[in-house]
Design a protein around this motif. Structure first.
Motif, PDB file in Angstrom:
ATOM      1  N   GLY A  34      -3.976  -4.072   4.414  1.00 25.12           N
ATOM      2  CA  GLY A  34      -5.304  -4.742   3.979  1.00 25.12           C
ATOM      3  C   GLY A  34      -6.561  -4.701   5.237  1.00 25.12           C
ATOM      4  N   GLY A  35      -7.601  -5.478   5.009  1.00 20.03           N
ATOM      5  CA  GLY A  35      -8.713  -5.371   5.930  1.00 20.03           C
ATOM      6  C   GLY A  35      -9.602  -4.254   5.447  1.00 20.03           C
ATOM      7  N   GLU A  36     -10.618  -4.436   6.202  1.00 19.37           N
ATOM      8  CA  GLU A  36     -11.558  -2.898   6.060  1.00 19.37           C
ATOM      9  C   GLU A  36     -11.472  -2.252   7.274  1.00 19.37           C
ATOM     10  OE1 GLU A  36     -13.834  -2.374   3.528  1.00 19.37           O
ATOM     11  OE2 GLU A  36     -12.625  -4.341   2.558  1.00 19.37           O
ATOM     12  N   ALA A  37     -11.745  -1.057   7.161  1.00 22.17           N
ATOM     13  CA  ALA A  37     -11.918   0.231   8.159  1.00 22.17           C
ATOM     14  C   ALA A  37     -13.054  -0.443   8.920  1.00 22.17           C
ATOM     15  CB  ALA A  37     -11.967   1.310   7.552  1.00 22.17           C
ATOM     16  N   LYS A  38     -12.631   0.015  10.278  1.00 24.65           N
ATOM     17  CA  LYS A  38     -13.701  -0.298  11.412  1.00 24.65           C
ATOM     18  C   LYS A  38     -14.772   0.608  11.172  1.00 24.65           C
ATOM     19  CE  LYS A  38     -10.718  -2.579  14.679  1.00 24.65           C
ATOM     20  NZ  LYS A  38     -10.199  -2.576  15.723  1.00 24.65           N
ATOM     21  N   LYS A  39     -16.066   0.395  10.898  1.00 20.13           N
ATOM     22  CA  LYS A  39     -16.961   0.976  10.909  1.00 20.13           C
ATOM     23  C   LYS A  39     -17.809   1.321  11.960  1.00 20.13           C
ATOM     24  CE  LYS A  39     -18.027   0.014   6.262  1.00 20.13           C
ATOM     25  NZ  LYS A  39     -18.767  -0.522   5.166  1.00 20.13           N
TER      26      LYS A  39
ATOM     27  N   ALA B 184       0.638  -1.291   0.076  1.00 25.28           N
ATOM     28  CA  ALA B 184       0.019  -0.012   0.019  1.00 25.28           C
ATOM     29  C   ALA B 184       0.904   1.196  -0.055  1.00 25.28           C
ATOM     30  CB  ALA B 184      -1.000  -0.066   1.241  1.00 25.28           C
ATOM     31  N   VAL B 185       0.332   2.314  -0.704  1.00 19.15           N
ATOM     32  CA  VAL B 185       0.979   3.712  -0.463  1.00 19.15           C
ATOM     33  C   VAL B 185       0.096   4.258   0.469  1.00 19.15           C
ATOM     34  CG1 VAL B 185       1.721   5.676  -1.610  1.00 19.15           C
ATOM     35  CG2 VAL B 185       2.013   3.364  -2.985  1.00 19.15           C
TER      36      VAL B 185
ATOM     37  N   GLU C  22      -0.813  -6.091  -9.612  1.00 20.50           N
ATOM     38  CA  GLU C  22      -2.305  -5.693  -9.959  1.00 20.50           C
ATOM     39  C   GLU C  22      -2.630  -4.428  -8.757  1.00 20.50           C
ATOM     40  OE1 GLU C  22      -5.051  -8.537  -9.728  1.00 20.50           O
ATOM     41  OE2 GLU C  22      -3.936  -9.952 -10.964  1.00 20.50           O
ATOM     42  N   ILE C  23      -3.128  -3.540  -9.045  1.00 16.29           N
ATOM     43  CA  ILE C  23      -3.672  -2.391  -8.523  1.00 16.29           C
ATOM     44  C   ILE C  23      -5.101  -2.738  -7.895  1.00 16.29           C
ATOM     45  CG2 ILE C  23      -4.193   0.033  -8.511  1.00 16.29           C
ATOM     46  CD1 ILE C  23      -2.032   0.647 -10.258  1.00 16.29           C
ATOM     47  N   LYS C  24      -5.296  -2.481  -6.659  1.00 17.61           N
ATOM     48  CA  LYS C  24      -6.686  -2.768  -6.087  1.00 17.61           C
ATOM     49  C   LYS C  24      -7.492  -1.459  -5.716  1.00 17.61           C
ATOM     50  CE  LYS C  24      -5.644  -7.578  -4.822  1.00 17.61           C
ATOM     51  NZ  LYS C  24      -5.971  -8.559  -3.665  1.00 17.61           N
ATOM     52  N   ASP C  25      -8.731  -1.804  -5.323  1.00 16.71           N
ATOM     53  CA  ASP C  25      -9.276  -0.355  -4.868  1.00 16.71           C
ATOM     54  C   ASP C  25      -8.908  -0.154  -3.150  1.00 16.71           C
ATOM     55  OD1 ASP C  25     -10.986   1.634  -4.620  1.00 16.71           O
ATOM     56  OD2 ASP C  25     -12.710   0.382  -3.780  1.00 16.71           O
ATOM     57  N   ALA C  26      -8.397   1.037  -3.253  1.00 14.59           N
ATOM     58  CA  ALA C  26      -7.759   1.446  -1.832  1.00 14.59           C
ATOM     59  C   ALA C  26      -8.846   1.737  -0.983  1.00 14.59           C
ATOM     60  CB  ALA C  26      -6.653   2.620  -1.929  1.00 14.59           C
ATOM     61  N   LYS C  27     -10.142   2.040  -1.320  1.00 17.44           N
ATOM     62  CA  LYS C  27     -11.300   2.547  -0.434  1.00 17.44           C
ATOM     63  C   LYS C  27     -11.177   1.477   0.728  1.00 17.44           C
ATOM     64  CE  LYS C  27     -15.734   4.571  -0.919  1.00 17.44           C
ATOM     65  NZ  LYS C  27     -16.815   4.764  -1.947  1.00 17.44           N
ATOM     66  N   GLY C  28     -11.363   1.843   1.852  1.00 13.63           N
ATOM     67  CA  GLY C  28     -11.438   1.089   2.965  1.00 13.63           C
ATOM     68  C   GLY C  28     -10.426   0.313   3.323  1.00 13.63           C
ATOM     69  N   VAL C  29      -9.270   0.176   2.791  1.00 18.88           N
ATOM     70  CA  VAL C  29      -7.979  -0.435   3.258  1.00 18.88           C
ATOM     71  C   VAL C  29      -7.610   0.334   4.282  1.00 18.88           C
ATOM     72  CG1 VAL C  29      -5.849  -1.347   2.344  1.00 18.88           C
ATOM     73  CG2 VAL C  29      -7.985  -1.430   0.880  1.00 18.88           C
ATOM     74  N   VAL C  30      -7.045  -0.453   5.276  1.00 20.86           N
ATOM     75  CA  VAL C  30      -6.155   0.230   6.438  1.00 20.86           C
ATOM     76  C   VAL C  30      -4.985  -0.436   6.538  1.00 20.86           C
ATOM     77  CG1 VAL C  30      -8.186   1.187   7.606  1.00 20.86           C
ATOM     78  CG2 VAL C  30      -7.311  -1.266   8.050  1.00 20.86           C
ATOM     79  N   VAL C  31      -3.607  -0.101   7.081  1.00 24.71           N
ATOM     80  CA  VAL C  31      -2.626  -0.192   7.320  1.00 24.71           C
ATOM     81  C   VAL C  31      -2.338  -0.320   8.932  1.00 24.71           C
ATOM     82  CG1 VAL C  31      -0.361   0.072   6.981  1.00 24.71           C
ATOM     83  CG2 VAL C  31      -1.774   0.251   4.883  1.00 24.71           C
TER      84      VAL C  31
ATOM     85  N   GLY D 137      -4.841   5.153   8.356  1.00 25.52           N
ATOM     86  CA  GLY D 137      -6.125   5.190   7.505  1.00 25.52           C
ATOM     87  C   GLY D 137      -5.889   5.768   6.161  1.00 25.52           C
ATOM     88  N   ASP D 138      -4.920   6.742   5.715  1.00 27.91           N
ATOM     89  CA  ASP D 138      -4.916   7.545   4.677  1.00 27.91           C
ATOM     90  C   ASP D 138      -4.208   6.681   3.574  1.00 27.91           C
ATOM     91  OD1 ASP D 138      -5.234   9.566   2.837  1.00 27.91           O
ATOM     92  OD2 ASP D 138      -4.098  11.081   3.881  1.00 27.91           O
ATOM     93  N   VAL D 139      -4.804   5.591   2.917  1.00 28.47           N
ATOM     94  CA  VAL D 139      -4.328   4.685   1.876  1.00 28.47           C
ATOM     95  C   VAL D 139      -4.562   5.411   0.604  1.00 28.47           C
ATOM     96  CG1 VAL D 139      -4.269   2.558   1.073  1.00 28.47           C
ATOM     97  CG2 VAL D 139      -4.473   2.986   3.506  1.00 28.47           C
ATOM     98  N   LEU D 140      -3.457   5.660  -0.238  1.00 26.35           N
ATOM     99  CA  LEU D 140      -3.658   6.273  -1.497  1.00 26.35           C
ATOM    100  C   LEU D 140      -4.024   5.078  -2.605  1.00 26.35           C
ATOM    101  CD1 LEU D 140      -1.077   9.252  -1.031  1.00 26.35           C
ATOM    102  CD2 LEU D 140      -3.319   9.176  -0.668  1.00 26.35           C
ATOM    103  N   LEU D 141      -2.918   4.140  -2.492  1.00 23.84           N
ATOM    104  CA  LEU D 141      -3.066   3.106  -3.348  1.00 23.84           C
ATOM    105  C   LEU D 141      -2.674   1.725  -2.819  1.00 23.84           C
ATOM    106  CD1 LEU D 141      -2.665   2.960  -6.622  1.00 23.84           C
ATOM    107  CD2 LEU D 141      -0.156   2.499  -6.114  1.00 23.84           C
TER     108      LEU D 141
END
Length: 138
Positions: free
Chosen positions: A98-103, A3-4, A46-55, A36-40
């Motif tokens: 990876g993983g989803e951001a906690k809602k 991730a970036v 392969e590039i995946k959707d960075a929306k909701g990805v947390v590090v 939480g500020d994942v740009l890529l």
């Protein structure tokens, strides 16, 4: 997976197990934080959707960088100033990408608003005071 992430005004390419030095972040050594500020995000080529990805990362230590010498001089004016600066850093070990951001966080924010609303409405629902009946003439 990599991730970036953006933190401290800089961008870092990270993967699980990496160690990076970033601008000072709040926390003690041994604490786990999330970036939480994942740009890529991507996996292999392969590039995946960075929306909701947390590090998630662990703080290794709070440290200072090497000293930077600041030297000012004005010719022919006998003006010389020497100063040094050491920037505060946080050393991080990346635990997982990876993983989803906690809602759960938005739910916690909504609960105090719900408690405050009935308290504001309660005084507005009071019935108007009844007028006393006129006294009969004796």
């Amino acid at each position: 997976m990599f991730a970036v992430v953006r933190t401290g005004g800089k961008q870092y390419r990270v993967a699980a197990g990496d160690k990076i030095a970033v601008e000072k972040l709040a926390g003690e050594a041994g604490e786990t934080i999330t970036l939480g500020d994942v740009l890529l995000a991507g996996d292999g080529g392969e590039i995946k959707d960075a929306k909701g990805v947390v590090v998630s990362a662990e703080i290794i230590a709070q440290a200072k960088s090497e000293k930077v010498i600041v030297f000012k001089k004005r010719r022919r004016h006998n003006y010389r100033r020497r100063n040094g600066h050491r920037q505060q850093l946080t050393l991080l070990r990346i635990l997982a990408v990876g993983g989803e951001a906690k809602k759960a966080a938005p739910k916690k924010e909504a609960a105090p608003k719900a408690e405050a609303a009935p308290a504001a409405e309660a005084p507005a629902k009071k019935a108007p005071a009844k007028k006393a009946a006129p006294k009969a003439a004796e």
